[in-house]
Scaffold this active site. Structure first.
Site, mmCIF file in Angstrom:
data_model
loop_
_atom_site.group_PDB
_atom_site.id
_atom_site.type_symbol
_atom_site.label_atom_id
_atom_site.label_comp_id
_atom_site.label_asym_id
_atom_site.label_seq_id
_atom_site.Cartn_x
_atom_site.Cartn_y
_atom_site.Cartn_z
ATOM 1 N N LYS A 20 29.065 4.901 55.662
ATOM 2 C CA LYS A 20 29.897 5.803 54.876
ATOM 3 C C LYS A 20 29.336 7.217 55.014
ATOM 4 O O LYS A 20 28.375 7.590 54.355
ATOM 5 C CB LYS A 20 29.924 5.426 53.389
ATOM 6 C CG LYS A 20 30.993 6.236 52.606
ATOM 7 C CD LYS A 20 30.712 6.355 51.146
ATOM 8 C CE LYS A 20 29.848 7.541 50.806
ATOM 9 N NZ LYS A 20 30.477 8.868 51.121
ATOM 10 N N GLU B 272 16.017 8.435 51.271
ATOM 11 C CA GLU B 272 15.454 9.739 51.601
ATOM 12 C C GLU B 272 16.149 10.718 50.664
ATOM 13 O O GLU B 272 17.340 10.976 50.792
ATOM 14 C CB GLU B 272 15.705 10.064 53.075
ATOM 15 C CG GLU B 272 14.895 11.239 53.580
ATOM 16 C CD GLU B 272 15.629 12.544 53.411
ATOM 17 O OE1 GLU B 272 15.289 13.276 52.456
ATOM 18 O OE2 GLU B 272 16.533 12.830 54.203
ATOM 19 N N CYS C 293 16.402 18.985 53.222
ATOM 20 C CA CYS C 293 15.627 18.432 52.111
ATOM 21 C C CYS C 293 14.139 18.672 52.268
ATOM 22 O O CYS C 293 13.394 18.689 51.283
ATOM 23 C CB CYS C 293 15.918 16.947 51.958
ATOM 24 S SG CYS C 293 15.823 16.037 53.509
ATOM 25 N N GLU D 265 15.501 21.504 43.326
ATOM 26 C CA GLU D 265 15.889 21.687 44.729
ATOM 27 C C GLU D 265 17.146 22.552 44.772
ATOM 28 O O GLU D 265 18.195 22.157 44.269
ATOM 29 C CB GLU D 265 16.149 20.331 45.386
ATOM 30 C CG GLU D 265 16.436 20.431 46.862
ATOM 31 C CD GLU D 265 16.632 19.069 47.509
ATOM 32 O OE1 GLU D 265 16.166 18.894 48.640
ATOM 33 O OE2 GLU D 265 17.236 18.189 46.867
#
Length: 475
Positions: free
Chosen positions: A170, A245, A279, A378
């Site tokens: 997906k 992750e 990231c 983040e």
């Protein structure tokens, strides 16, 4: 106009169960450039059923057969490199040079590395009187985001195929085009029916159906930490293996022994690449207090070299991927200013001359404390924060003072940098602005996730371990 209105299931392009679609927006100019179908639970059931059936035979293929399959995949991928680059630029706004030189090539590299790893991977080995056998785990749900679409898809699909698993992918509905083209590549390469399946959709419906499906044995997810928690919770109901992750807030410790100008320039470049949407980006630059003023000047000058513009131009930086992402970045820049950070360059709003598209000013904030929001959350945009430290002990303490542990960076004299790297709680540590090593294991500590991707170690994430006891005679 790109219409991605079918799913790839059991080796064929099929109609979704419903007629629900969503527009795909080009972040460079906010125009509609395509549509993608949104799957539902029944689409997921069909794809998982196809993968379960295919697992019976694909799991028994030999290493030699899989190596031959990888050779065909790599050849087919290389033929479609141009198509893939255009798709990535259109769907998520990466500049054309970045799509061609990094986005597409990193995806290909995962297939090349997996193919090379297969030739020497030890699936069986003796242990005392036993034989330890590593077998494919089964049907895998692979859920990927929009920021490095081909890199992140390749990092999951390649080791899963190498291990002998079957899968349902997906991709992000924000950036679906490259995933569809990859399905075409795998079909052309002759991946057996049902081994690879593609269902588009959103996380709440298709993602949840995959993570909770009783016939899915493993979930590999890349995305935010908040979403990763929900994936783990959903997978726990059927005791799936879940590897993730997730987010990062990576420190970049600039030691006094380094060349300050070079270290700061390299840190800014790694932060601004891909519009800061990585990231593992080094978003917290830690500088000795005695060098702070000089480092700020270097950072201002380095950020000024990062031109922003249309992805088809020669600009270094394109837009961020969506309006939601643009709004989040603006909110966090404002929070930094409200909490007392000093604006070095960049700031709120679009760059001058760009009135349309989700463009962000390359931004540097200084005099940041590690307890500020911009040092904790983040941002996932081209925003660098600079934090001062008084000595190496404080630098290490600040670097590790985060819920994340995906990556870290150290710049300094080699022996000193290596010693500092060993003290950092992160899955990867980059020394002196070194380039990526896609054969090295990638993954995080703490709330940056679990499990490892990239290189030969990634294959092991898709294997179960069986001990056949009494396989050998006692010595």
């Amino acid at each position: 106009m790109r219409d991605n209105l079918q799913f790839y299931i059991a080796g064929s392009w099929v109609q979704p169960a419903s007629d629900s679609v969503v527009d795909v927006i080009n972040p460079a100019d906010e125009t509609v450039v395509g549509r993608v179908a949104l799957g539902d639970v029944s689409d997921v059931d069909k794809a998982v059923t196809a993968a379960r059936k295919a697992f019976e035979t694909y799991s028994q293929t030999s290493v030699e057969e899989r190596i031959a399959l990888f050779d065909r995949i790599i050849a087919a991928y290389e033929k479609r490199a141009g198509d893939l680059a255009l798709a990535v630029t259109e769907e998520m706004g990466a500049p054309q040079w970045l799509s061609e030189q990094l986005q597409v090539t990193s995806g290909l590299a995962h297939f090349q590395i997996a193919r090379a790893s297969l030739a020497s991977y030890r699936f069986d080995e003796p242990l005392g009187t036993s034989e330890v056998v590593r077998e494919p785990i089964g049907v895998c749900a692979l859920i990927t985001p929009w920021n490095w679409p081909l890199n992140l898809i390749g990092a999951k699909v390649a080791p899963a195929l190498a291990a002998g698993c079957t899968m349902v992918l997906k991709p992000s509905e924000i950036a679906p085009f490259s995933g569809t083209i990859l399905a075409e590549i795998l079909h052309e390469a002759g991946v057996p029916k049902g081994v690879f399946n593609l269902v588009h959709g959103n996380g709440q419906v298709v993602g949840n159906a995959l993570t909770s499906h009783p016939e899915v044995d493993l979930v590999s997810f890349t995305g935010s930490t908040a979403a990763g928690i929900e994936v783990a919770r959903s997978g726990a109901l059927t005791v799936k293996r879940v590897h993730q992750e997730l987010g990062g807030k990576s420190p970049n410790i600039i030691l006094r022994s380094t060349d300050l100008a070079s270290a700061v320039e390299g840190g800014v470049a790694q932060m601004m690449l891909n519009s800061g949407q990585s990231c593992s980006a080094p978003s917290r630059m830690l500088v000795h207090v005695d060098q702070l003023a000089e480092a700020i000047d270097y950072a201002r000058a380095a950020a000024a070299t990062w031109s922003v513009g249309d992805p088809s131009s020669n600009a270094k930086m394109g837009p961020v991927a969506s309006e939601a992402q643009w709004n989040k970045i603006q909110r966090l820049i404002q929070s930094g200013l409200d909490e007392g950070a000093t604006l070095v360059t960049g700031g709120l709003g679009r760059p001058d001359g760009l009135d349309k598209g989700y463009y962000v000013r390359p931004t540097v904030l200084a005099n940041v404390r590690n307890d500020m929001t911009v040092a904790r959350e983040e941002i996932f945009g081209p925003v660098l924060v600079i934090i001062a430290y008084s000595d190496e002990e404080e630098a290490v303490r600040i670097a590790n003072d985060t819920i994340y542990g995906l990556a870290a960076y150290v710049q300094g004299e080699r022996n000193e940098a290596e010693a500092t790297a060993r003290r950092l709680r992160a899955g990867q540590v980059y020394l002196n602005n070194v380039s990526l090593d896609l054969a090295a294991p990638f993954g995080g500590y703490k709330q940056s996730g679990n499990g490892r991707e990239w290189g030969p170690m990634a294959i092991g994430e898709f294997l179960e371990i069986k001990a056949i006891i009494g396989f050998r005679d006692a010595a």
